[in-house]
Every structure is written in C-alpha cells, then in structure tokens.
Design a protein around this motif. Sequence first.
Motif, PDB file in Angstrom:
ATOM      1  N   ALA A  30       8.495 -12.354  14.328  1.00  0.00           N
ATOM      2  CA  ALA A  30       7.844 -12.557  13.411  1.00  0.00           C
ATOM      3  C   ALA A  30       6.736 -12.387  12.694  1.00  0.00           C
ATOM      4  N   LEU A  31       7.051 -12.543  11.392  1.00  0.00           N
ATOM      5  CA  LEU A  31       5.348 -12.529   9.972  1.00  0.00           C
ATOM      6  C   LEU A  31       4.710 -10.765  11.254  1.00  0.00           C
ATOM      7  N   PRO A  32       5.438  -9.628  10.621  1.00  0.00           N
ATOM      8  CA  PRO A  32       3.930  -8.797  11.304  1.00  0.00           C
ATOM      9  C   PRO A  32       2.525  -8.683  10.122  1.00  0.00           C
ATOM     10  N   GLU A  33       1.505  -9.018  10.878  1.00  0.00           N
ATOM     11  CA  GLU A  33       0.712  -9.187  10.100  1.00  0.00           C
ATOM     12  C   GLU A  33       0.049  -7.963   8.976  1.00  0.00           C
ATOM     13  N   GLN A  34       0.367  -5.941   9.562  1.00  0.00           N
ATOM     14  CA  GLN A  34      -0.041  -5.602   9.027  1.00  0.00           C
ATOM     15  C   GLN A  34       1.523  -4.323   8.739  1.00  0.00           C
ATOM     16  N   CYS A  35       1.368  -3.191   8.157  1.00  0.00           N
ATOM     17  CA  CYS A  35       3.014  -2.462   8.337  1.00  0.00           C
ATOM     18  C   CYS A  35       2.433  -1.877   8.886  1.00  0.00           C
ATOM     19  N   THR A  36       3.246  -1.305   9.865  1.00  0.00           N
ATOM     20  CA  THR A  36       3.684  -0.773  10.403  1.00  0.00           C
ATOM     21  C   THR A  36       3.745   0.724  10.599  1.00  0.00           C
ATOM     22  N   GLU A  37       4.033   1.189   9.087  1.00  0.00           N
ATOM     23  CA  GLU A  37       3.712   2.748   8.483  1.00  0.00           C
ATOM     24  C   GLU A  37       2.366   3.073   9.058  1.00  0.00           C
ATOM     25  N   CYS A  38       1.325   2.416   7.838  1.00  0.00           N
ATOM     26  CA  CYS A  38       0.255   2.990   6.935  1.00  0.00           C
ATOM     27  C   CYS A  38      -0.607   2.219   7.949  1.00  0.00           C
ATOM     28  N   LYS A  39      -0.362   0.818   8.578  1.00  0.00           N
ATOM     29  CA  LYS A  39      -1.408  -0.103   9.088  1.00  0.00           C
ATOM     30  C   LYS A  39      -2.117  -1.380   7.894  1.00  0.00           C
ATOM     31  N   ALA A  40      -2.221  -1.039   6.387  1.00  0.00           N
ATOM     32  CA  ALA A  40      -2.324  -1.424   5.567  1.00  0.00           C
ATOM     33  C   ALA A  40      -2.074  -3.206   5.496  1.00  0.00           C
ATOM     34  N   MET A  41      -2.882  -4.584   5.606  1.00  0.00           N
ATOM     35  CA  MET A  41      -3.047  -5.666   5.480  1.00  0.00           C
ATOM     36  C   MET A  41      -2.020  -6.754   4.050  1.00  0.00           C
ATOM     37  N   ARG A  42      -1.282  -5.245   3.775  1.00  0.00           N
ATOM     38  CA  ARG A  42      -0.987  -6.150   2.944  1.00  0.00           C
ATOM     39  C   ARG A  42       0.793  -6.265   2.404  1.00  0.00           C
ATOM     40  N   LEU A  43       1.409  -7.165   3.258  1.00  0.00           N
ATOM     41  CA  LEU A  43       2.566  -7.108   2.202  1.00  0.00           C
ATOM     42  C   LEU A  43       2.991  -8.169   1.347  1.00  0.00           C
ATOM     43  N   VAL A  44       3.421  -7.699   0.982  1.00  0.00           N
ATOM     44  CA  VAL A  44       4.456  -8.542  -0.033  1.00  0.00           C
ATOM     45  C   VAL A  44       5.616  -9.082  -0.104  1.00  0.00           C
ATOM     46  N   GLU A  45       5.732 -10.132  -0.526  1.00  0.00           N
ATOM     47  CA  GLU A  45       7.102 -10.662  -0.324  1.00  0.00           C
ATOM     48  C   GLU A  45       7.877 -10.369  -2.050  1.00  0.00           C
ATOM     49  N   GLU A  46       9.196  -9.541  -1.457  1.00  0.00           N
ATOM     50  CA  GLU A  46       9.466  -9.478  -2.729  1.00  0.00           C
ATOM     51  C   GLU A  46      10.694 -10.158  -3.296  1.00  0.00           C
ATOM     52  N   GLY A  47      10.848 -10.829  -4.049  1.00  0.00           N
ATOM     53  CA  GLY A  47      11.822 -11.412  -4.458  1.00  0.00           C
ATOM     54  C   GLY A  47      11.721 -12.945  -3.998  1.00  0.00           C
ATOM     55  N   SER A  48      12.951 -13.878  -4.832  1.00  0.00           N
ATOM     56  CA  SER A  48      13.549 -15.349  -3.982  1.00  0.00           C
ATOM     57  C   SER A  48      14.491 -14.820  -3.956  1.00  0.00           C
ATOM     58  N   GLY A  49      14.850 -16.402  -2.719  1.00  0.00           N
ATOM     59  CA  GLY A  49      16.142 -16.393  -2.396  1.00  0.00           C
ATOM     60  C   GLY A  49      16.236 -17.779  -2.539  1.00  0.00           C
ATOM     61  N   SER A  91       0.695  -1.406   0.048  1.00  0.00           N
ATOM     62  CA  SER A  91      -0.429  -0.003   0.073  1.00  0.00           C
ATOM     63  C   SER A  91       1.038   1.507  -0.149  1.00  0.00           C
ATOM     64  N   CYS A  92       1.581   1.073   0.758  1.00  0.00           N
ATOM     65  CA  CYS A  92       2.659   2.693   1.088  1.00  0.00           C
ATOM     66  C   CYS A  92       4.090   2.429   0.509  1.00  0.00           C
ATOM     67  N   GLY A  93       4.235   1.294   0.157  1.00  0.00           N
ATOM     68  CA  GLY A  93       5.991   0.775   0.061  1.00  0.00           C
ATOM     69  C   GLY A  93       6.988   0.700   1.207  1.00  0.00           C
ATOM     70  N   HIS A  94       6.153   0.900   1.929  1.00  0.00           N
ATOM     71  CA  HIS A  94       7.304   0.350   3.624  1.00  0.00           C
ATOM     72  C   HIS A  94       8.097  -0.685   3.371  1.00  0.00           C
ATOM     73  N   LEU A  95       9.095  -0.330   2.920  1.00  0.00           N
ATOM     74  CA  LEU A  95      10.321  -1.840   3.800  1.00  0.00           C
ATOM     75  C   LEU A  95      10.719  -2.647   5.246  1.00  0.00           C
ATOM     76  N   VAL A  96      10.369  -2.856   5.410  1.00  0.00           N
ATOM     77  CA  VAL A  96      10.695  -4.312   6.301  1.00  0.00           C
ATOM     78  C   VAL A  96      12.199  -4.108   6.768  1.00  0.00           C
ATOM     79  N   ARG A  97      12.684  -3.657   7.885  1.00  0.00           N
ATOM     80  CA  ARG A  97      13.619  -2.912   7.851  1.00  0.00           C
ATOM     81  C   ARG A  97      14.528  -3.896   9.310  1.00  0.00           C
ATOM     82  N   CYS A  98      16.074  -3.673   9.401  1.00  0.00           N
ATOM     83  CA  CYS A  98      16.369  -4.868  11.223  1.00  0.00           C
ATOM     84  C   CYS A  98      16.300  -2.991  11.946  1.00  0.00           C
ATOM     85  N   PRO A  99      16.041  -3.322  12.894  1.00  0.00           N
ATOM     86  CA  PRO A  99      16.368  -2.349  13.414  1.00  0.00           C
ATOM     87  C   PRO A  99      17.309  -2.244  13.822  1.00  0.00           C
TER      88      PRO A  99
END
Length: 753
Positions: free
Chosen positions: A498-517, A464-472
């Motif tokens: 743990a895997l968060p359910e929502q974005c910490t910034e905009c609270k949207a429930m749409r976290l998308v997995e980007e890329g492959s390992g 939703s907002c493009g926020h990237l989940v980062r290491c604290p």
Amino acid sequence: MSASEAIVQYARVAIPVPLGQAFSYIVPPEVAGDVRRGARVLVGFGKSRRVLGVVIDVGTEAPDLPRSKLKPLLAVVDPEPVLEDELLGFLQELARYYVAPIGAVIELALPAVERTAAEALAKREAFAVKNALGRMVLNVSAVPTITVSEKLSEQARALRSHLLAHGPVTIPELGKTWRSARSIVKRLQGLGLVTLERVEERPDPFFAKVVRDIPPELTPPQAEAVARLIFALEAREKQSFLLDGVTASGKTEVYLRAVERALQLGRGAIVLVPEIALTPQLVTRFRARLGDRIAVLHSGLTDSNRHAMWRALRRAELKVAVGARSALFAPVHDLGLICVDEEHDGSFKQEEGVRYHARDMALLRAHRAGAVCVLGSATPSLASVALARSGRLEILKLPARAHATAVLPNVEIVDLRQIGPGPGGDRLLSLTLFRALQETLKRRQQAILFLNRRGFSPSLICGSCGHLVRCPNCSVSLTLHRSRGVSLQCHYCDYSTALPEQCTECKAMRLVEEGSGTERIESTLQQVLPAARIARLDRDVAAGAKSEAVLDRMRAGGIDILVGTQMVTKGHDLPNVTLVGVLNADSALSMPDFRASERTFHLLVQVAGRAGRGDTPGRVLIQTRQPKHPAIAYALRHDVPGFIEQELGDREELRFPPFSRLALIRFDALEEARALAECERIAIIARNAAPALVEVLGPTPAPLARLRNRYRFRFVLRAVERKPLRDALLAVARASVHRLVRMAIDVDPVNML
Ligand code: ADP
Ligand code: ZN
C-alpha cells in the motif's frame, strides 16, 4: 564367449536433467532393432528415478565406464524417432555452442504434452499417456438426401444447410453459431440426416477464418529480392540473406513469396516473429495467402493444440511453422527456408534456462539443413551488418515504402531543455506535442505515444529528506500504480504494498511522486483532451490476446490516441496513424549496457515507422535532452547506414561485439559474501583456462545488484576467437559451485543487467 555377448550395443541418451551431457546405457538385445538415434527411451536415473531420454547415438564401442556401473535401457517409447536427424543434430550443436546440457536443449524441441506423456509413462500411467495426446472431437457431416422431413425446426434446417455448404464441421465449431448444436445434431442423426465421426481436434489456432488475399504486384526491388531467394531455393544453395528494407517497404510480401515457392518445391519453412501476440496482422497475412497449411505457434495455444500442431508438422501434414523464438525448434520436415522478421529484436534472445539467440541459431539450423535463411529488418542489428560485411550474409535491399504514396515521416526533435510542458503541466507532454495532438485530432487521424515506463509514477521520494521508496527484495525503486487501486509495485519481483503515508526514514508526511509512466500520461491526456478517445497498451492492460483487442480497436478507428510501452513500437501497420510521439528518448539511452545506443536507435526508427504508412504523410516528435546524441541525430534523418558506421567505430574502439565475443557468467545467492566468493573463485578458473586469449572483466556486482532477495555478481569473458572463449567456458561449466550459489552461463549476452 557367446554370440550375444559379442554384439553388445550401447546407447548415449540425453536426459532432461541439468547436469552434463549424455549418459550411456546398455541396449538389451531384444529391443536392439528399435533403439535408433532420435528415439525416446525410458531409463533408470540415480537410485530410483525413471526418466525419459532421447537417444543420441548407438554403437558397439563400450563407454569408458566399468560394466557394472552401466544399466540397461528399460523400454523404447516410440516406434519412430521423435526427432529427425536434422533437428537432433542442430540441437546438439546448439548445446555445444551455449555450453548447455543436451537434455535441457532437447526439451526445447518437445512440446509440453510430449513431456507430460513422458512423465506419465515414466510412472507407468498408460491411461494418462493416452489422454494427454490430442483431444478427440466429433465431426459432423450432412448426408445429402433430397427429401427432408417436414418436422425440422428452423435451426436444424439452417445447421444442415451449413453442413451441406461447408463440409464436415466439429460440434464445438457448430456450437459457436447454434447454442444447442449438440441436441440439434443428435436429432438430425436420429433422422439419418447427419453422420458423426470421432476425430482428433484440428490443430486450429485461435485465429478465425480469414479471407484469401490477392497477391499485389511486386515493386521492382521486391521482385529482385524474391527472384534471388527463389533462385537460391531452387538451386538448394545454403545461402543466408539480410533483407534490409525500410519500414513498410513490403518485407512481409517477400517472405510470403519465398515461403510459397518453398512449398511448391515440396519443402518446409519456418517464420520467426518477435512477439506473436503483438503481430496478429502478420499471421493473418500468412493465413490469407497460405490458408491452413501453416501451424501458428503462440502462447495462447492449449497444450493439446500445441501438441496436435507439433505432430502435424512432424508427420509433414503441415509444412510451415510461424511463431516467436521457440518456433525455431518446430519439427518441420525437409526444411527449405527460415525467415526471421525484425531480426534486430531483443525478444529473440531467451533469457532463462538455455539462453539461446533464435536469430543466430536460425542461421545455424538453416546452414546445417541446407536451407535458405532470410533475416529481415529496417534497422539491422550490428551483428548482422558485421556478418554481411564478412560475406556470410548477402544483402537484399528494399529502399522505399511499398505504397507509392507512402513516404517516410518527418522526424523532429523536441528539446526538453527548451520546450516547456503543455496545459497538463507534465514535462513529458510538451507544448509542441500537445499542439500536434490537437491537430491530429482535428484531422480525425490517430496518434501513438511511446513511453518506456508503465505505471503512474516511477518513483516516490520523500520531499523532506530525499529518501527513495525501494523494493525490500530488489535494488530498484517501487513504481506507483493507480489504475487498479493505488499500490506500490516492484517491476522485477512480485512485491506490492500500500502507499505509505509517511517517510520510513524521517517520518515526514511529504511523499512526492516523481516522473510519469504510461498511466499518468493517459490520465493527463484525458483531462486536457476530454473529447479524445484514449487507450493504453502495456503489460498492465494487455496480456496476450488482450493486446490484440486494443490493436483491433485502434485499427477500426475506435481510438484516437494510443499510449504505450514497447508494445506500440512493433510492426503494426496502421494507415491512419500520422503522429508518433516518443515521450522520453533519454530513458533507453541511460541503460548501463554497451548496446544502449543501438537499441535506442532501433526503437526510434521503428516507432517512427508506425507513422504515415497510408496516404497521408506522418510526423514524428522525439522528445529528448540530448538532441546531439548519435542515436537520436541519425534517427532524425532516417540515416541507418550513418548510424551503423558511427556505432561500429565506437564498438571497435571499445572492443565490444561484433569486434569480440562475450560471455557473461552470473552468480547469485541469498548471502552476499558467498555469491561474491564463488564469483571470484570461478573467475580465476576461467582466467587460467585460456590466459593469453581471453580477458576476464570483473568480477563486479551486477547493475541490478539484488533481485528477488538474491545478491548478484558477475564477470564477463571477452575474446576475439571462439576457440579460446570456448575453452574458458568449458572450464567454468565443469567447475562445481557451492550448492547455495546459482551460476548461469550466458553466451553472447543481450541483457547486461
Ligand atoms: P514491412 O514488413 O517492410 O514493414 P509490410 O510488408 O507490412 O512492410 O508492407 C507495408 C504495406 O505495403 C502493407 O500494407 C502491404 O500490404 C503493402 N504492400 C507490400 N507490398 C506491396 C506491393 N508490392 N504493392 C502494393 N502494396 C504493397
Ligand atoms: Zn522487487
């Protein structure tokens, strides 16, 4: 003045503390005869500490200190010096080169048990010292008698004939075959059929018995290289060589012959390999040829085993040391030869403590010891190429694969801008690659897929907002892992969540997995090729010996497709691998490092070298969005000289090594402003130390600007000549830094992050 006062001696002692160089002590007359260079001594340090140090030199010239400040040595630990003159002199020069404290450098050459023993002694725990040295085991020998009591059990009979056939065997060794070995032996001993003897545990590494091999007839280029090396060994030439041989050209065979000759001449040898856990095959080949005359130094050794090995080398009972970078410090007596296999490999650089480069230092140790040094690679580092061009390395060439039928594989580009995904829908499993995998499986051959990213997905982004989940704690994104429970992990610190359910910034429930390992590739492959046996090799599945198990399974044909990180690119010799896929060649190219191109090229040629080593030709697919990039274009044609020319041109233009010398000075602190302030202050000191001849690049934030909660800044020193660079480095090393800031000096840096 009395006679004893007239001959006061002083010893300079290296102490394993992070400060400065050696410290001076008075030698009490009663131990004067035992205080020799290389011997360990107990000394007082600071107010109340006692530490062990190694004597650097002894003399009558008083140090430039008031006599009242000088303390006497407390005791001499060893009757014989722990370090031979050759090794100690080398360590001193290494310390000088890297501007590193001599005490810390000397620790590199003393095994942990020596150090533990030292600490125990420092505390006067004599008992602990005794126990720390080599484990004692019982050796069992059979007494050959003709009449054997009828009452022997089946097991006892078998055990006894084993002993008769194989000579003395230890109880733990017998225990591997007979579970109740101990009680059987006891009974046999009661009957007078075996004798027991307490011996020190044999310095046996975890590699089991190997079958002796028959040396192959050398190919003409191999024969020529071997002859040259043997000539140098016999003539005691101080010559260093670059063994430039394509993958599978039989470089190992050349090292083997040279080591054998060194042994025949009564001299010792060191063989350095990139990561020993990943090269069990090479070790097996050395043991198959040289038997038990070699000490294999690897991280799986217990301290007491490592110590036993170290002592066997020190006493010249063993004359060959094989191991990763730290084996360079093995106390090999009368060193005649050092071989560095895959000399281009980054793992030869130690990235913490004393930041040395084992390849560069191998040249130094060999030169000082009057030994021959061989650096081998299919993709020589630009550093070694430059040394060859300046005449400091002599080139030996192996231009073709050793097996007559093995030819270099066909390398093809898969342009990811044009070729879409295969049935799994993953961009990195392109249709072309998918079809090639199907064909390989149909022919019952094996494939290796290389991807430089472990985990399932390298980042999680809010849709939703493009926020990237980062290491604290670090300035990097968190990687999604699924294989052992779903979690987000930082690959730089230990943070996991743990895997968060929502974005910490905009609270949207749409976290998308980007890329492959590698995990995701493995699971997608499982879905689209359900019949294939797929395995993964990366740090998550394989620590140390476990990686060996995976490779063994691959070798035995129990795996069809092996997906992995760098671990799969090393020198494995797997004849049934006919397909190699590089899933994303661009990731290595995008590193903020002047060696990114060189490293990518090496990686591509090495991983391609895993294909077609047997009788069937191999095929290599390189997936990229930059097919024109020189690192990729030259790898496509196996054109090593072409790449070298191109890259040397670029380096010269940018004045990067090998056309200049660099040193990286890193600063880190919990407070950003403090780290930056110290970095700026020390940069000025460096600039003033050698104004005209040394350039100061920076200060700048490090590319990895925060790591484990600490802010990181750095500057780079660049010079053409070594002398002015050294002057600047000494000024930096002598400057005192705020106690909340850590400073590290990295001479000839490899990791620019
Ligand atoms: P490199 O170290 O150059 O990659 P290796 O030493 O692993 O190459 O050799 C590749 C393969 O060729 C190995 O299986 C090895 O046993 C074989 N080999 C090496 N030298 C010879 C030779 N002279 N004749 C036949 N086979 C050889
Ligand atoms: Zn982190």
